[in-house]
Design a protein around this motif. Structure first.
Motif, PDB file in Angstrom:
ATOM      1  N   ILE A 227       0.822  -1.254   0.034  1.00 12.00           N
ATOM      2  CA  ILE A 227      -0.021  -0.107   0.000  1.00 12.00           C
ATOM      3  C   ILE A 227       0.960   1.206  -0.083  1.00 12.00           C
ATOM      4  CG2 ILE A 227      -1.662   1.168   1.470  1.00 12.00           C
ATOM      5  CD1 ILE A 227      -2.836  -1.322   2.273  1.00 12.00           C
ATOM      6  N   LEU A 228       1.873   1.391   0.647  1.00 12.89           N
ATOM      7  CA  LEU A 228       2.737   2.515   0.860  1.00 12.89           C
ATOM      8  C   LEU A 228       3.655   2.526  -0.426  1.00 12.89           C
ATOM      9  CD1 LEU A 228       4.295   1.879   4.372  1.00 12.89           C
ATOM     10  CD2 LEU A 228       2.572   3.707   3.786  1.00 12.89           C
ATOM     11  N   GLU A 229       3.990   1.508  -1.207  1.00 13.36           N
ATOM     12  CA  GLU A 229       4.682   1.630  -2.365  1.00 13.36           C
ATOM     13  C   GLU A 229       3.654   2.234  -3.449  1.00 13.36           C
ATOM     14  OE1 GLU A 229       6.050  -2.098  -3.199  1.00 13.36           O
ATOM     15  OE2 GLU A 229       7.729  -2.198  -1.966  1.00 13.36           O
ATOM     16  N   LYS A 230       2.215   1.833  -3.407  1.00 15.71           N
ATOM     17  CA  LYS A 230       1.558   2.185  -4.294  1.00 15.71           C
ATOM     18  C   LYS A 230       1.017   3.944  -3.892  1.00 15.71           C
ATOM     19  CE  LYS A 230      -3.253   1.161  -6.027  1.00 15.71           C
ATOM     20  NZ  LYS A 230      -4.459   0.478  -5.725  1.00 15.71           N
ATOM     21  N   GLN A 231       1.090   4.355  -2.605  1.00 16.54           N
ATOM     22  CA  GLN A 231       0.844   5.632  -2.367  1.00 16.54           C
ATOM     23  C   GLN A 231       2.015   6.355  -2.802  1.00 16.54           C
ATOM     24  OE1 GLN A 231       0.207   6.139   1.779  1.00 16.54           O
ATOM     25  NE2 GLN A 231       1.504   7.985   1.725  1.00 16.54           N
ATOM     26  N   VAL A 232       3.280   6.100  -2.685  1.00 22.66           N
ATOM     27  CA  VAL A 232       4.389   6.812  -3.312  1.00 22.66           C
ATOM     28  C   VAL A 232       4.626   6.832  -4.833  1.00 22.66           C
ATOM     29  CG1 VAL A 232       7.032   6.710  -3.357  1.00 22.66           C
ATOM     30  CG2 VAL A 232       5.612   6.174  -1.100  1.00 22.66           C
ATOM     31  N   GLU A 233       3.929   5.851  -5.194  1.00 24.96           N
ATOM     32  CA  GLU A 233       3.967   5.622  -6.820  1.00 24.96           C
ATOM     33  C   GLU A 233       2.829   6.844  -7.439  1.00 24.96           C
ATOM     34  OE1 GLU A 233       3.074   2.655 -10.417  1.00 24.96           O
ATOM     35  OE2 GLU A 233       3.261   1.954  -8.416  1.00 24.96           O
ATOM     36  N   VAL A 234       1.716   6.984  -6.668  1.00 25.56           N
ATOM     37  CA  VAL A 234       0.681   7.672  -7.150  1.00 25.56           C
ATOM     38  C   VAL A 234       1.111   9.040  -7.052  1.00 25.56           C
ATOM     39  CG1 VAL A 234      -1.631   8.498  -6.506  1.00 25.56           C
ATOM     40  CG2 VAL A 234      -1.111   6.134  -6.845  1.00 25.56           C
ATOM     41  N   GLN A 235       1.780   9.313  -5.772  1.00 23.35           N
ATOM     42  CA  GLN A 235       2.221  10.724  -5.459  1.00 23.35           C
ATOM     43  C   GLN A 235       3.378  11.342  -6.197  1.00 23.35           C
ATOM     44  OE1 GLN A 235       3.083  10.143  -1.105  1.00 23.35           O
ATOM     45  NE2 GLN A 235       1.368  11.842  -0.667  1.00 23.35           N
ATOM     46  N   LEU A 236       4.156  10.407  -6.624  1.00 23.49           N
ATOM     47  CA  LEU A 236       5.472  10.612  -7.675  1.00 23.49           C
ATOM     48  C   LEU A 236       4.761  11.139  -9.062  1.00 23.49           C
ATOM     49  CD1 LEU A 236       8.329   8.169  -6.977  1.00 23.49           C
ATOM     50  CD2 LEU A 236       8.200  10.454  -6.403  1.00 23.49           C
ATOM     51  N   ARG A 237       3.835  10.364  -9.599  1.00 21.23           N
ATOM     52  CA  ARG A 237       3.264  10.676 -10.700  1.00 21.23           C
ATOM     53  C   ARG A 237       2.563  12.085 -10.550  1.00 21.23           C
ATOM     54  NH1 ARG A 237       1.516   5.132 -11.225  1.00 21.23           N
ATOM     55  NH2 ARG A 237      -0.491   5.464 -10.418  1.00 21.23           N
ATOM     56  N   HIS A 238       1.698  12.305  -9.605  1.00 19.49           N
ATOM     57  CA  HIS A 238       1.113  13.562  -9.360  1.00 19.49           C
ATOM     58  C   HIS A 238       2.159  14.879  -9.472  1.00 19.49           C
ATOM     59  CE1 HIS A 238      -2.250  16.214  -8.278  1.00 19.49           C
ATOM     60  NE2 HIS A 238      -1.391  16.562  -7.111  1.00 19.49           N
ATOM     61  N   TYR A 239       3.269  14.603  -8.746  1.00 19.22           N
ATOM     62  CA  TYR A 239       4.134  15.626  -8.638  1.00 19.22           C
ATOM     63  C   TYR A 239       4.754  15.657  -9.972  1.00 19.22           C
ATOM     64  CZ  TYR A 239       3.687  15.618  -3.622  1.00 19.22           C
ATOM     65  OH  TYR A 239       3.239  15.595  -2.163  1.00 19.22           O
ATOM     66  N   GLU A 240       4.809  14.832 -10.812  1.00 16.27           N
ATOM     67  CA  GLU A 240       5.627  14.945 -12.145  1.00 16.27           C
ATOM     68  C   GLU A 240       4.573  15.738 -13.010  1.00 16.27           C
ATOM     69  OE1 GLU A 240       6.325  10.844 -13.544  1.00 16.27           O
ATOM     70  OE2 GLU A 240       7.926  10.729 -12.235  1.00 16.27           O
ATOM     71  N   LYS A 241       3.487  15.581 -12.836  1.00 15.79           N
ATOM     72  CA  LYS A 241       2.035  16.009 -13.915  1.00 15.79           C
ATOM     73  C   LYS A 241       2.306  17.626 -13.236  1.00 15.79           C
ATOM     74  CE  LYS A 241      -1.079  12.086 -14.102  1.00 15.79           C
ATOM     75  NZ  LYS A 241      -0.516  11.409 -13.370  1.00 15.79           N
ATOM     76  N   LEU A 242       2.453  17.853 -11.857  1.00 15.93           N
ATOM     77  CA  LEU A 242       2.260  19.083 -11.593  1.00 15.93           C
ATOM     78  C   LEU A 242       3.516  19.926 -12.062  1.00 15.93           C
ATOM     79  CD1 LEU A 242       1.253  18.902  -7.920  1.00 15.93           C
ATOM     80  CD2 LEU A 242       0.059  19.827  -9.444  1.00 15.93           C
ATOM     81  N   GLU A 243       4.629  19.284 -12.068  1.00 12.47           N
ATOM     82  CA  GLU A 243       5.874  19.808 -12.538  1.00 12.47           C
ATOM     83  C   GLU A 243       5.709  20.038 -14.062  1.00 12.47           C
ATOM     84  OE1 GLU A 243      10.854  18.943 -12.804  1.00 12.47           O
ATOM     85  OE2 GLU A 243       9.396  17.467 -11.923  1.00 12.47           O
ATOM     86  N   LYS A 244       5.207  19.241 -14.868  1.00 16.77           N
ATOM     87  CA  LYS A 244       4.949  19.556 -16.133  1.00 16.77           C
ATOM     88  C   LYS A 244       4.045  20.689 -16.347  1.00 16.77           C
ATOM     89  CE  LYS A 244       3.219  16.996 -20.236  1.00 16.77           C
ATOM     90  NZ  LYS A 244       2.538  15.966 -20.939  1.00 16.77           N
ATOM     91  N   ASN A 298      -6.574  17.754   0.288  1.00 13.15           N
ATOM     92  CA  ASN A 298      -5.775  16.565   0.577  1.00 13.15           C
ATOM     93  C   ASN A 298      -4.778  16.229  -0.511  1.00 13.15           C
ATOM     94  OD1 ASN A 298      -4.559  13.922   0.953  1.00 13.15           O
ATOM     95  ND2 ASN A 298      -5.545  14.370   3.092  1.00 13.15           N
ATOM     96  N   ARG A 299      -3.465  16.549  -0.635  1.00  8.17           N
ATOM     97  CA  ARG A 299      -2.589  16.363  -1.768  1.00  8.17           C
ATOM     98  C   ARG A 299      -2.667  14.826  -2.138  1.00  8.17           C
ATOM     99  NH1 ARG A 299       0.954  20.351  -2.053  1.00  8.17           N
ATOM    100  NH2 ARG A 299       1.614  19.659  -4.352  1.00  8.17           N
ATOM    101  N   LEU A 300      -2.879  13.859  -1.165  1.00  8.88           N
ATOM    102  CA  LEU A 300      -2.648  12.519  -1.566  1.00  8.88           C
ATOM    103  C   LEU A 300      -4.132  12.163  -2.305  1.00  8.88           C
ATOM    104  CD1 LEU A 300      -1.374   9.863  -1.637  1.00  8.88           C
ATOM    105  CD2 LEU A 300      -2.467   9.325   0.605  1.00  8.88           C
ATOM    106  N   ALA A 301      -5.123  12.767  -1.944  1.00  7.84           N
ATOM    107  CA  ALA A 301      -6.319  12.470  -2.479  1.00  7.84           C
ATOM    108  C   ALA A 301      -6.367  13.095  -3.853  1.00  7.84           C
ATOM    109  CB  ALA A 301      -7.775  13.078  -1.560  1.00  7.84           C
TER     110      ALA A 301
END
Length: 431
Positions: A227-244, A298-301
């Protein structure tokens, strides 16, 4: 020196080196000059006390002294070489001695089952070969096995497991020893065997139960890690989109003056239709690059909803309303949102027509409530967690149970309802 005494002496040396090799496996040893000096001193002390016990002819009143000297020969070695790791050394010593007793007594029991001939020399030979067998096994383990892995494994095994193993080996040794002794009272011998058997049964049962609990704990840890790995993966993709998005916005601002100059030129030339089309394109570009898909508080949501919405087909849409407080634990939120929306997406794909997944979140009277609704082709009506309809029942159907566990952990509850081809999931958490 007789063959009898030579066997005893070499057996003592083999037993000493078995202890040293085991400690070298279990604990890294610094083979410095100081250690080598201690090694020689402890070896001579060990051999001297062993010979002293055998040479002196103690009478029946000196049994306590014999036991004292027997313990002393191990204690001296442990204190001289491993005074900082005395508990591990004591455990290793007792384990080796118990294994030796078990192998020795078992070998005698097998030997005397075929012959009634008994003598001190036969006894010494069997004892010697038992010591050599243990030493050989330890040397093979030391040579073949990665010591670092062994130490890491030992460090993570609960201490009570070590003690249970030690007592179990001791019971095996006791049973084997009783079987080799000639008792005048057969009832007494049988009673001793019965006692050992009962204790052994309790110890083995305890080890099995402990191992089962360890497996359950490991499985829970694996689920949490996933679950934690999935959470980190989702957050990383989200931050990549924000950076883009931020990068595209910077490029837009960089070209802003050029865009304004082009618009001014079109207006001066009277090309109002082209100017209007140009402005609409700029507005669409700005909307596409700067507007976030979801703003929940909520940033994760935000990351989870954005990630799920981007894998949807054109006929499925997520409609979100409300606020998700940042005080909700990330792991709990990830389990609830990910599983509920994944289930909703699967149900919508089966419908074959445009579907809307409704997600509503709010805080009411100290409770956080999130409700997910989606259409379904399931014609049944129910008010509880339904059984999975997938063929692989071992890999599916656990999402809702995980959500229920999260709700109960947070003094809340999970409500599931399906009526008129509409599935509704509501989770309540104490905040």
């Amino acid at each position: 020196m007789s063959i009898f005494n030579s066997l005893l002496l070499f057996g003592d040396i083999a037993e000493f080196f078995t202890l040293i090799c085991c400690m070298d496996i279990f604990s890294p040893v610094n083979h410095s000059g100081k250690y080598k000096f201690k090694f020689v001193i402890s070896l001579f002390a060990y051999i001297f006390i062993s010979i002293f016990i055998r040479v002196l002819n103690f009478n029946q009143y000196d049994g306590f002294l014999t036991i004292f000297l027997y313990v002393a020969k191990f204690s001296i070695v442990i204190f001289i070489l491993y005074n900082k790791k005395i508990f591990r050394a004591l455990y290793t010593t007792y384990l080796i001695d118990s294994l030796l007793s078990y192998i020795y007594a078992s070998a005698l029991a097998i030997l005397f089952a075929f012959t009634t001939y008994k003598s001190a020399i036969v006894d010494s030979v069997v004892h010697f070969f038992a010591e050599i067998l243990i030493l050989t096994a330890v040397l093979l383990i030391k040579h073949k096995v990665n010591n670092n892995k062994v130490r890491l494994t030992i460090d993570i095994i609960p201490k009570h497991i070590f003690m249970l193993i030690l007592f179990t080996v001791s019971c095996f040794g006791g049973i084997a020893t009783v079987n080799t002794k000639e008792a005048s009272d057969a009832v007494l011998k049988q009673s001793a065997l019965n006692v050992y058997t009962v204790i052994l049964s309790l110890l083995v049962t305890s080890i099995v139960i402990s191992l089962i609990f360890n497996v359950i704990t490991k499985q829970r840890f694996s689920n949490t890690t996933a679950i934690l790995e999935k959470q980190v993966e989702v957050q990383l993709r989200h931050y990549e989109k924000l950076e883009k998005m931020d990068s595209e916005m910077r490029r837009f601002r960089h070209d802003y003056a050029n865009h304004m100059q082009s618009l001014l030129s079109l207006i001066k030339m009277g090309e109002y239709a082209e100017a209007e089309e140009y402005i609409l394109k700029l507005q669409n570009t700005k909307h596409k690059t700067t507007e976030a898909l979801f703003t929940t508080g909520n940033r994760l949501a935000d990351a989870i909803l954005t990630d799920k919405s981007e894998i949807l087909s054109e006929n499925i849409h997520i409609d979100y309303q409300g606020v998700i407080p940042s005080s909700i634990e990330n792991m709990d939120l990830c389990v609830i949102l990910s599983n509920s929306i994944d289930n909703a997406i699967e149900a919508c794909k089966e419908c074959g027509h445009p579907c809307v997944i409704s997600v509503v979140a709010a805080v009411k009277q100290g409770y956080f409530v999130i409700t997910v609704k989606n259409p379904t082709i399931n014609p049944n009506s129910f008010n509880d967690i339904p059984p999975t309809t997938k063929s692989d029942k071992n890999s599916h159907g656990i999402g809702l149970m995980n959500i229920k566990d999260i709700a109960l952990k947070n003094n809340g509850q999970l409500s599931v309802r399906c009526e008129n081809h509409l599935f509704e999931l509501s989770v309540t958490l104490k905040v």
